[in-house]
Scaffold this active site. Sequence first.
Site, PDB file in Angstrom:
ATOM      1  N   ASN A  11       0.870  -1.183   0.000  1.00 18.80           N
ATOM      2  CA  ASN A  11       0.000   0.000   0.000  1.00 18.80           C
ATOM      3  C   ASN A  11       0.906   1.232   0.000  1.00 18.80           C
ATOM      4  O   ASN A  11       1.506   1.570   1.012  1.00 18.80           O
ATOM      5  CB  ASN A  11      -0.895  -0.039   1.249  1.00 18.80           C
ATOM      6  CG  ASN A  11      -1.751   1.204   1.375  1.00 18.80           C
ATOM      7  OD1 ASN A  11      -1.795   2.046   0.480  1.00 18.80           O
ATOM      8  ND2 ASN A  11      -2.443   1.326   2.504  1.00 18.80           N
ATOM      9  N   LYS A  13       0.118   4.274  -0.302  1.00 18.40           N
ATOM     10  CA  LYS A  13      -0.510   5.453   0.315  1.00 18.40           C
ATOM     11  C   LYS A  13      -0.294   6.693  -0.577  1.00 18.40           C
ATOM     12  O   LYS A  13      -0.305   6.566  -1.798  1.00 18.40           O
ATOM     13  CB  LYS A  13       0.023   5.628   1.743  1.00 18.40           C
ATOM     14  CG  LYS A  13      -0.186   4.347   2.577  1.00 18.40           C
ATOM     15  CD  LYS A  13       0.068   4.495   4.051  1.00 18.40           C
ATOM     16  CE  LYS A  13      -0.192   3.157   4.746  1.00 18.40           C
ATOM     17  NZ  LYS A  13      -0.030   3.206   6.195  1.00 18.40           N
ATOM     18  N   HIS A 100      -9.543   1.285   5.135  1.00 16.80           N
ATOM     19  CA  HIS A 100      -8.256   1.454   5.822  1.00 16.80           C
ATOM     20  C   HIS A 100      -8.435   2.392   7.012  1.00 16.80           C
ATOM     21  O   HIS A 100      -9.226   3.345   6.948  1.00 16.80           O
ATOM     22  CB  HIS A 100      -7.227   2.019   4.837  1.00 16.80           C
ATOM     23  CG  HIS A 100      -5.832   1.945   5.374  1.00 16.80           C
ATOM     24  ND1 HIS A 100      -5.357   2.846   6.295  1.00 16.80           N
ATOM     25  CD2 HIS A 100      -4.830   1.063   5.141  1.00 16.80           C
ATOM     26  CE1 HIS A 100      -4.110   2.521   6.610  1.00 16.80           C
ATOM     27  NE2 HIS A 100      -3.766   1.442   5.917  1.00 16.80           N
ATOM     28  N   GLU A 102      -6.708   4.726   8.081  1.00 20.69           N
ATOM     29  CA  GLU A 102      -6.465   6.145   7.780  1.00 20.69           C
ATOM     30  C   GLU A 102      -7.718   6.783   7.181  1.00 20.69           C
ATOM     31  O   GLU A 102      -8.018   7.948   7.450  1.00 20.69           O
ATOM     32  CB  GLU A 102      -5.244   6.278   6.856  1.00 20.69           C
ATOM     33  CG  GLU A 102      -3.955   6.004   7.630  1.00 20.69           C
ATOM     34  CD  GLU A 102      -2.825   5.431   6.806  1.00 20.69           C
ATOM     35  OE1 GLU A 102      -2.869   5.486   5.564  1.00 20.69           O
ATOM     36  OE2 GLU A 102      -1.880   4.901   7.429  1.00 20.69           O
ATOM     37  N   GLU A 172      -5.413  -4.775  10.578  1.00 18.39           N
ATOM     38  CA  GLU A 172      -4.390  -3.750  10.761  1.00 18.39           C
ATOM     39  C   GLU A 172      -4.626  -3.035  12.085  1.00 18.39           C
ATOM     40  O   GLU A 172      -5.431  -2.080  12.148  1.00 18.39           O
ATOM     41  CB  GLU A 172      -4.445  -2.740   9.612  1.00 18.39           C
ATOM     42  CG  GLU A 172      -4.147  -3.351   8.260  1.00 18.39           C
ATOM     43  CD  GLU A 172      -3.541  -2.331   7.305  1.00 18.39           C
ATOM     44  OE1 GLU A 172      -2.492  -2.645   6.735  1.00 18.39           O
ATOM     45  OE2 GLU A 172      -4.097  -1.228   7.158  1.00 18.39           O
ATOM     46  N   GLY A 178       2.691   2.216  10.847  1.00 18.45           N
ATOM     47  CA  GLY A 178       3.670   3.285  10.714  1.00 18.45           C
ATOM     48  C   GLY A 178       4.392   3.631  12.007  1.00 18.45           C
ATOM     49  O   GLY A 178       5.062   4.653  12.096  1.00 18.45           O
ATOM     50  N   SER A 217       3.509  -2.268  10.340  1.00 17.78           N
ATOM     51  CA  SER A 217       4.962  -2.396  10.535  1.00 17.78           C
ATOM     52  C   SER A 217       5.472  -3.799  10.197  1.00 17.78           C
ATOM     53  O   SER A 217       6.367  -4.317  10.868  1.00 17.78           O
ATOM     54  CB  SER A 217       5.356  -1.996  11.960  1.00 17.78           C
ATOM     55  OG  SER A 217       4.981  -0.644  12.206  1.00 17.78           O
TER      56      SER A 217
END
Length: 255
Positions: A11, A13, A100, A102, A172, A178, A217
């Site tokens: 991904n 992003k 996701h 985010e 996730e 991250g 990660s």
Amino acid sequence: MATRRPFFCGNWKLNGSIAESLALATNVRNGVATLRAADVVVAPSFTALHAVAKRLEGGSSGPVAVAAQNCHFEDKGAFTGEVSASQLADVGCKYVILGHSERRQLFGELDAAVNLKARAALRAGLAPIICVGETLAERDAGETLGRITAQLDAAIADIAEADLARCLVAYEPVWAIGTGRTASPAQAQEVHAHIRASVARKFAGVAASLRILYGGSMKPDNVRALMAEVDVDGGLVGGASLQAESFVRMIKEGS
Ligand code: 13P
């Protein structure tokens, strides 16, 4: 027991010009050219999707497929700034990442929207990669499994068994994205097994073959331990997918 083919999706992003995306995609494709043991997918920004899909299509060096990172839930109409699932299929996408964290956290995306998007993706012939995951506060409060169930049940509501068979789920944990802080293999396995059991209650036939990816990660040096867990079938990879070398090494380690 079903054997599930490992699946790794990078991904990217909000990263990469067209030229940078093409270079990365080409290096990934070349890096996995002799690998037959895993499905490999890259998810560039919308602006690079068409160019990357063209670059990767066909080819004798082993196919790498393309995913988008989001789609709208209507097929067309007055929705300024949105991109439909059928438009994504048109530019050569095979998959779309949906829900996701985010998008949920930064753009207010709700469970109900994730469900509408998944159904739109399936209508357009795309395979949705449906993301679920708890925040650190939810984990600390002992709410992890309940949160996952709620997100998953909402996302797959009114999806028929044959369509669910085309979906993937990505676990996730928000606190691992991250941050360099990975879920332990045991933590991942607990949630992955819970996801499979939740799906099995509805669709026993699909659950055994459903691929459940871990994201957060994931790196070349932790992929092997995560993939050793019985219900971890692959990865949805952010940072470590932005360098072809580390992404390819991870796929090889994990397959
Ligand atoms: P990182 O691998 O950078 O933690 O990102 C994970 C992710 O969000 C993939 O969708």
